[in-house]
Every structure is written in structure tokens, then in C-alpha cells.
Scaffold this motif. Sequence first.
Motif, short mmCIF file in Angstrom:
data_model
loop_
_atom_site.label_atom_id
_atom_site.label_comp_id
_atom_site.label_asym_id
_atom_site.label_seq_id
_atom_site.Cartn_x
_atom_site.Cartn_y
_atom_site.Cartn_z
N VAL A 19 0.85 -1.19 0.00
CA VAL A 19 0.00 0.00 0.00
C VAL A 19 0.89 1.25 0.00
N ARG A 38 -6.57 7.50 4.16
CA ARG A 38 -6.03 6.31 4.83
C ARG A 38 -5.95 6.53 6.34
N GLU A 51 -4.46 -4.15 6.02
CA GLU A 51 -4.39 -3.38 4.78
C GLU A 51 -3.61 -4.19 3.76
N LEU A 53 -3.18 -4.57 -0.95
CA LEU A 53 -3.73 -4.25 -2.26
C LEU A 53 -4.74 -5.33 -2.63
N SER A 54 -5.85 -4.90 -3.15
CA SER A 54 -6.89 -5.81 -3.63
C SER A 54 -7.30 -5.31 -5.00
N PRO A 58 -5.46 -0.01 -2.82
CA PRO A 58 -5.42 -0.19 -1.37
C PRO A 58 -6.79 -0.53 -0.79
N ALA A 59 -6.81 -1.51 0.10
CA ALA A 59 -8.06 -1.94 0.70
C ALA A 59 -7.83 -2.32 2.16
N ARG A 61 -9.36 -4.78 5.28
CA ARG A 61 -10.15 -5.99 5.53
C ARG A 61 -10.39 -6.14 7.02
N GLY A 65 -14.00 -7.98 3.23
CA GLY A 65 -13.66 -6.68 2.65
C GLY A 65 -14.39 -5.57 3.37
N ALA A 68 -12.12 0.40 0.30
CA ALA A 68 -10.93 0.56 -0.53
C ALA A 68 -10.93 1.98 -1.08
N TYR A 69 -9.79 2.36 -1.65
CA TYR A 69 -9.68 3.69 -2.24
C TYR A 69 -8.65 3.65 -3.35
#
Length: 132
Positions: A19, A38, A51, A53-54, A58-59, A61, A65, A68-69
Motif C-alpha cells: 500500500v 487512509r 491493509e 492491495l486488492s 489499497p483496501a 479488511r 472486505g 478501498a480507495y
Amino acid sequence: MQKATEKTTKKAETPAAEVDAYLAKVPEPAKTTLEKLRATIRSVVPPETTEALSYGIPAFRYKGGLVAYAAFKKHCSFFPMQASLIDEMKDELKGYRTSKGTLQFPPDKPLAAALVKKMVKARIAENERKHP
């Protein structure tokens, strides 16, 4: 061609470091805007939230889930990972461009912290109901 004795694999980054690397590549002013987003999200999530990457963005959990942004060429997006939340909060989201599952905002104008916190808390409550 590399010799068989040379290391050809790179040390795997931690999900949070991925991230950080994503954000490092985002141009200003979107970078600062996403860093504020964030920090706002981190301020309200439970400690066991992770945190990563999804789908390349960036996401967070927490029991599934959470949110995310991402930064795009002409806007930033916040994804509450629950399309119905956008509908439920439509009055509070006037002035923002929305579509199914995303809230778009200008790269130089962070979302209001109170709005982000409200949406994140709603997602936490939803995930806790689904996965007690």
C-alpha cells in the motif's frame, strides 16, 4: 541469462508495504488526499483490521472486505464495498459523483473525515453482523 546460483526472486513485500508503494507512485495532490483518507480510515477501524492491495488498489479488511480507495487520472475514489451504502447515504453524498459501489471526489479535495468515519463504521457494523 542469469546463473542458477544467483537469486532471482525479490523479497516479498508486506501487504501494508505494498500500500505504501502504491501511494508513493500517486502524483500530488491525489497522494496527500489519499494519505489523509487512509489515516481517517485507520482512526476508526478495529486493531485487527489489515491493509493490502486488492485488485491493484489499497483496501482494508475486517471480517471480510471493508473499504478501498484509489487514485485515477482525473479523480479519486472511495469504495465502501457495499453498493447499498451509497444509496442509503445519498442525501449526505450530494455534491459527489457516485456510481454503483463508488464515491468519486476531486484529487485536491479530501472527503470530509466525519463522512468517511460514518461510512467505515457502517461497514464495520455490517461485517460484524455477517460474521460475528
